[in-house]
Write a protein that holds these residues in place. Structure first.
Motif, PDB file in Angstrom:
ATOM      1  N   GLN A 123     -42.781 -42.063  19.680  1.00  0.00           N
ATOM      2  CA  GLN A 123     -44.213 -42.244  19.400  1.00  0.00           C
ATOM      3  C   GLN A 123     -44.856 -40.976  18.840  1.00  0.00           C
ATOM      4  OE1 GLN A 123     -45.819 -45.502  20.130  1.00  0.00           O
ATOM      5  NE2 GLN A 123     -43.625 -45.801  19.941  1.00  0.00           N
ATOM      6  N   GLY A 181     -51.210 -61.840  20.083  1.00  0.00           N
ATOM      7  CA  GLY A 181     -50.137 -61.284  20.923  1.00  0.00           C
ATOM      8  C   GLY A 181     -50.222 -59.776  20.961  1.00  0.00           C
ATOM      9  N   LYS A 182     -51.438 -59.285  21.039  1.00  0.00           N
ATOM     10  CA  LYS A 182     -51.706 -57.844  20.960  1.00  0.00           C
ATOM     11  C   LYS A 182     -52.845 -57.534  21.915  1.00  0.00           C
ATOM     12  CE  LYS A 182     -52.270 -53.650  19.234  1.00  0.00           C
ATOM     13  NZ  LYS A 182     -51.193 -52.658  19.433  1.00  0.00           N
ATOM     14  N   SER A 187     -52.782 -51.093  24.448  1.00  0.00           N
ATOM     15  CA  SER A 187     -51.685 -50.608  23.591  1.00  0.00           C
ATOM     16  C   SER A 187     -52.192 -49.816  22.386  1.00  0.00           C
ATOM     17  CB  SER A 187     -50.824 -51.784  23.123  1.00  0.00           C
ATOM     18  OG  SER A 187     -51.557 -52.666  22.315  1.00  0.00           O
ATOM     19  N   VAL A 213     -51.632 -65.154  25.844  1.00  0.00           N
ATOM     20  CA  VAL A 213     -51.328 -66.036  26.974  1.00  0.00           C
ATOM     21  C   VAL A 213     -52.096 -65.610  28.222  1.00  0.00           C
ATOM     22  CG1 VAL A 213     -49.041 -66.709  26.166  1.00  0.00           C
ATOM     23  CG2 VAL A 213     -49.290 -64.658  27.562  1.00  0.00           C
ATOM     24  N   THR A 216     -56.658 -60.969  28.677  1.00  0.00           N
ATOM     25  CA  THR A 216     -56.487 -59.513  28.712  1.00  0.00           C
ATOM     26  C   THR A 216     -57.829 -58.803  28.715  1.00  0.00           C
ATOM     27  OG1 THR A 216     -56.473 -59.431  26.318  1.00  0.00           O
ATOM     28  CG2 THR A 216     -54.320 -59.648  27.399  1.00  0.00           C
ATOM     29  N   VAL A 228     -53.375 -69.304  24.667  1.00  0.00           N
ATOM     30  CA  VAL A 228     -52.300 -70.158  24.187  1.00  0.00           C
ATOM     31  C   VAL A 228     -51.218 -70.302  25.275  1.00  0.00           C
ATOM     32  CG1 VAL A 228     -51.005 -68.240  23.150  1.00  0.00           C
ATOM     33  CG2 VAL A 228     -50.914 -70.471  22.077  1.00  0.00           C
ATOM     34  N   ASP A 233     -47.839 -70.043  19.797  1.00  0.00           N
ATOM     35  CA  ASP A 233     -48.588 -69.460  18.672  1.00  0.00           C
ATOM     36  C   ASP A 233     -48.302 -70.101  17.319  1.00  0.00           C
ATOM     37  OD1 ASP A 233     -49.781 -66.776  19.996  1.00  0.00           O
ATOM     38  OD2 ASP A 233     -47.806 -67.250  20.804  1.00  0.00           O
ATOM     39  N   ASP A 306     -48.680 -58.356  17.304  1.00  0.00           N
ATOM     40  CA  ASP A 306     -47.817 -57.387  17.974  1.00  0.00           C
ATOM     41  C   ASP A 306     -46.820 -58.119  18.869  1.00  0.00           C
ATOM     42  OD1 ASP A 306     -46.775 -54.846  18.444  1.00  0.00           O
ATOM     43  OD2 ASP A 306     -48.728 -53.918  18.746  1.00  0.00           O
ATOM     44  N   GLY A 308     -46.540 -59.688  21.611  1.00  0.00           N
ATOM     45  CA  GLY A 308     -46.722 -61.001  22.232  1.00  0.00           C
ATOM     46  C   GLY A 308     -46.212 -62.117  21.345  1.00  0.00           C
ATOM     47  N   VAL A 309     -46.241 -61.912  20.037  1.00  0.00           N
ATOM     48  CA  VAL A 309     -45.650 -62.898  19.129  1.00  0.00           C
ATOM     49  C   VAL A 309     -44.355 -62.389  18.488  1.00  0.00           C
ATOM     50  CG1 VAL A 309     -47.775 -64.160  18.651  1.00  0.00           C
ATOM     51  CG2 VAL A 309     -47.188 -62.189  17.226  1.00  0.00           C
ATOM     52  N   ARG A 646     -47.645 -53.839  28.269  1.00  0.00           N
ATOM     53  CA  ARG A 646     -48.327 -52.532  28.205  1.00  0.00           C
ATOM     54  C   ARG A 646     -49.499 -52.536  29.172  1.00  0.00           C
ATOM     55  NH1 ARG A 646     -44.020 -53.303  25.307  1.00  0.00           N
ATOM     56  NH2 ARG A 646     -43.471 -51.486  24.092  1.00  0.00           N
ATOM     57  N   ARG A 647     -49.564 -51.520  30.003  1.00  0.00           N
ATOM     58  CA  ARG A 647     -50.652 -51.398  30.979  1.00  0.00           C
ATOM     59  C   ARG A 647     -51.250 -50.004  30.890  1.00  0.00           C
ATOM     60  NH1 ARG A 647     -47.707 -54.493  36.090  1.00  0.00           N
ATOM     61  NH2 ARG A 647     -47.447 -56.503  35.009  1.00  0.00           N
TER      62      ARG A 647
END
Ligand code: MGD
Ligand code: MGD
Ligand code: SF4
Ligand code: MO
Length: 764
Positions: A123, A181-182, A187, A213, A216, A228, A233, A306, A308-309, A646-647
């Motif tokens: 990163q 999905g992000k 993140s 899903v 968040t 979803v 998706d 991102d 999630g998909v 990611r948390r």
């Protein structure tokens, strides 16, 4: 009056009160920070208000960077593995010469092309990858891979075909931002992420669409939250596309001018059974129509897809459908819309044609030159004569980060030789034949090539804050020593080039061209030669940045007008030199190119310089949805596990010390209130989670943001750490002890980590 040392008040000579500029290396945002250092400890961290892209912004994680810099498990000597699995320390000369011989030996025994290079930067550190490229080129290493081949290769396959290049949204400007999905709240992924999200939420004229899903932290700020069903998706996006066609919301005139393949795409989307797909996606048709209308009405739409998909079923199709959506509503090359951008160094290639070469061993498609991560171990463990015989792994922890950890461990044990370069002892280093201890990212010059800014793009080169920890070397030096030990370059080759570099960049360029013509290895070694020559002319500690001189030249050659618009003067090489000098001088980052939105189409690399919507493979998969179900669960494994969420205190595997986490110490398994009551589980209880690949015990967190049937574990947990030496202790569950290498997208081979069928049991 002349100031002598004794007249300076004590506070001013106290180095612990000086602020030093650098960036946070915990995610791709690389926010500018200022730090204070006491001895070798990073004692304070604050946002750098002067930084070109972050302007003082950081999240809570940056404050804790000392846990990276001073991890108790920092490596301080090259190591060699003995047959019994223990390690002995080697001096650098011995380690370099043994590894050089081993690599040349693999080429001699098995022929070139059997060494695989994995990694090349995380990163915060991409300069290291430019040196990896030098090694690959002299050793004839063509097989390579890294984490991008378990997340972004499906996207690259689609983008290559549609645009011939990478595209990115402008979320700070967009009228409608779509997060698919992000979860950018945690993140990140674009400058000043949380500030931008809050601004969108406050602004009545702008909207945020979140497709996730889980409800968040980002979903809580959304105007349209489409919750979803896991794996739903593709159905949802197909329905949105069908609705905007049915309701005649397509930007027809714009499409006629800027897009090819529109008719084929519209024909394919028109066939989608809207009501049926909305139902499968688990979202009411009214909500889908409302979101579709809002998107179509906007002057600008930016989309961020991102993991999630990208790590769920139909990932490559989804990458296509969401781009078809922003295209059909005409949102490319307009302020706030999607656009291509410049790169100082491209992260990887977007030249996909749909006819990608296949890996000779596993048969998987090599997209953007990368072997699909899920197939690396399989290839090594096969008996194919062309299988990989050696692994060179750098700044990556694939035993932990790739699917089915056990398989990767076996693969590392079965190659002739494996080499790992890292700053700490990792799960991967613990399987390697040789381990090189690298200087940390705060002990050398480093930078990343993530930046995708448009209309202005930026770059930040960092200077070391500290001397390399004793026993470690910056990778540039490791590579230089390897290249010399393998005989590809000698001091005699370098002396005249160093003299030329002192005379000036142009003198150097001419001398290097001549030298490379006489000895091609010098040309192939690129970064290493620049480090040894131009590097010697740079300010203290900056030598590792020398390859950027070449990259700045290339940038200036490709985009001379946009480089000048960013404030640099000169023609030809002088322009590139000006950018390089600015890069080396600035700790706040610099603008490298300045575009206008009209340039977006010039940046396309498709044959007609238009967007291409005609991807027949995608139309086929779209049709197959009619006979498909979103959920891939069964009676034995009824839950969908997202393995790697990611948390607030996760950062891949960069932070190993568990005490860096201020909350969620053990990385809880989250589950819905309904599932918890069915299982008789409360927060804090232990649960056993089992998948086709393995089983583990985690601490449960009952969480009302989760939908029934969906459970999640954080990424980056289950790392070994031993502050006092001795056996490393594990904290939390390592997600890839629960994943399978064969569970992946059929086109790109990317894993379905967000959709792992699982079962749960209460542990008494
Ligand atoms: N704090 C923190 N930040 C990071 C990182 C980190 O480790 N920690 N890592 C960085 C890296 S390398 C990356 S690639 C990015 C990844 O960043 P993200 O992709 O945003 O991260 P994830 O939490 O893995 O997944 C995003 C979301 O996908 C949702 N999801 C799961 N299954 C599905 C599904 O079937 N459909 C939909 N629509 N959503 C689903 C999850 O609920 C989650 O909210 O984060 C970067 N930033
Ligand atoms: N199940 C599951 N697996 C996943 C994910 C998931 O969501 N679920 N997410 C995936 C994603 S998106 C990604 S990007 C990958 C990330 O996984 P990897 O690509 O393996 O990268 P990191 O975990 O960031 O590890 C980087 C390594 O670099 C080392 N390092 C730090 N600084 C330096 C340096 O200066 N020099 C050298 N040589 N080494 C250094 C660190 O100690 C660390 O070991 O994980 C993937 N794995
Ligand atoms: S972890 Fe936070 S502070 Fe660090 S780069 Fe990412 S967003 Fe910035
Ligand atoms: Mo990632």
């Amino acid at each position: 009056m002349t100031t002598t040392e004794s007249t300076i008040p004590a506070a001013e000579t106290d180095t612990t009160l000086e602020w030093h500029k650098n960036v946070c290396i915990l995610c791709s945002n690389n926010c500018g920070v200022e730090v204070r250092i006491d001895e070798r400890e990073i004692t304070r961290v604050r946002g750098n208000k002067e930084h070109v892209t972050s302007k003082g912004y950081t999240c809570e994680k940056a404050l804790r960077l000392n846990h990276y810099q001073n991890a108790a498990t920092r490596l301080t000597s090259p190591l060699k593995r003995l047959d019994d699995g223990s390690y002995i320390e080697l001096d650098w000369d011995t380690a370099i010469s043994e590894v050089a011989d081993a690599l040349l030996g693999v080429n001699a025994t098995h022929g070139e092309g059997k060494i695989m290079y994995y990694g090349g930067g995380g990163q915060g550190n991409h300069l290291v990858g430019t040196y990896g490229a030098a090694l690959r080129s002299v050793l004839g290493i063509t097989r390579k891979s890294n984490a991008l081949a378990q997340e972004k290769t499906g996207e690259a396959w689609v983008e290559g075909r549609m645009y011939g290049t990478h595209t990115h949204g402008e979320f700070a400007e967009a009228e409608v931002s779509i997060f698919l999905g992000k979860n950018p709240w945690h993140s990140h992924g674009f400058d000043e992420t949380r500030r931008v999200l809050k601004e969108i939420a406050k602004d009545d004229d702008r909207s945020m669409v979140v497709i996730d899903v889980r409800r968040t932290e980002t979903a809580d700020l959304a105007d349209y939250f489409l919750q979803v069903t896991p794996g739903g998706d593709a159905f949802l996006l197909a329905a949105i596309l069908a609705i905007i066609i049915e309701e005649d919301l397509v930007a027809n005139d714009w499409l006629a001018e800027n897009v090819v393949g529109t008719e084929a795409a519209i024909a394919a989307f028109s066939d989608v059974p809207i009501a049926n797909h909305c139902e499968k996606a688990g979202v009411s048709e009214d909500d889908v129509r409302a979101a579709a209308r809002r998107i179509a009405r906007a002057n600008s739409v930016s989309v961020y897809e991102d993991l999630g998909v990208e790590m769920a079923p139909h990932s490559t199709l989804i990458s296509y459908l969401q781009r078809a959506l922003s295209t059909l509503v005409g949102s490319y090359g307009v302020p706030g819309g999607m656009t291509a951008h410049t790169s100082l160094v491209p992260l990887f290639s977007y030249g996909a044609t749909g006819r990608e070469p296949l890996d000779p061993v596993t048969g998987g498609a090599i997209i953007s030159g990368l072997v699909p991560c899920n197939e690396i171990a399989e290839g090594i463990l096969s008996d194919h004569p062309d299988r990989t015989r050696a692994l060179f792994i750098e700044s990556a922890n694939p035993v932990h980060s790739l699917a089915e950890s056990e398989k990767f461990r076996q693969a590392m044990r079965s190659v002739d030789v494996s080499i790992v370069t890292d700053v700490v002892m990792t799960e991967t280093a613990a399987e390697a034949d040789y381990v090189f201890p690298a200087a940390s990212q705060y002990e050398k010059a480093e930078m990343t090539f993530f930046s995708a800014g448009f209309p202005t793009n930026h770059a930040t080169l960092r200077a070391p804050l500290l001397e390399p920890l004793e026993g470690t070397l910056p990778e540039a030096e490791i590579y230089s020593r390897l290249a010399k030990a393998m005989g590809f370059v000698t001091e005699e080759d370098l002396v005249p080039l160093r003299e030329a570099a002192v005379a000036g960049y142009d003198e150097f360029a001419a001398a290097y061209m001549n030298a490379a013509a006489e000895k091609p290895a010098l040309g192939a070694l690129g970064a290493v030669v620049l480090y040894e020559t131009i590097g010697a002319t740079l300010p203290d500690g900056m030598a590792m940045a020398a390859p950027m001189w070449f990259s700045c030249q290339q940038l200036a050659m490709r985009y001379p007008d946009q480089v000048r618009a960013a404030g640099y003067e000169g023609e030809g090489s002088a322009l590139g030199n000006a950018v390089f000098d600015a890069l080396v001088a600035s700790r706040d980052g610099i603008a490298i190119t300045q575009h206008e939105h009209g340039d977006s189409f010039d940046l396309l690399r498709t044959p007609e310089q238009k967007i291409n919507l005609d991807l027949p493979e995608m139309f086929e998969e779209l049709q197959s949805l009619v006979n498909d179900d979103p959920l891939k669960t069964d009676d034995e494994f009824p839950y969908v596990l997202s393995a790697g969420e990611r948390r607030s205190f996760t950062a891949n595997t960069i932070m190993r010390d568990p005490s860096w986490r201020k909350k969620d110490a053990e990385g809880a398994l989250r589950l819905s209130t309904d599932d918890a009551s069915d299982l008789g589980i409360a927060t804090g209880d232990r649960v056993r989670i089992t998948t086709a690949a393995g089983s583990a015990v985690a601490v449960a967190e009952v969480n009302d943001t989760m939908q029934a049937g969906h459970i999640s574990l954080p990424n980056g947990l289950g790392l070994g750490y031993s502050p006092a030496g001795g056996e490393p202790e594990l904290t939390g569950v390592a997600p890839n002890e629960l994943t399978s290498a064969g569970w992946k997208d059929p086109i790109a081979g990317t894993p379905w980590h967000k959709h792992v069928p699982a079962k749960l049991e209460a542990v008494s």
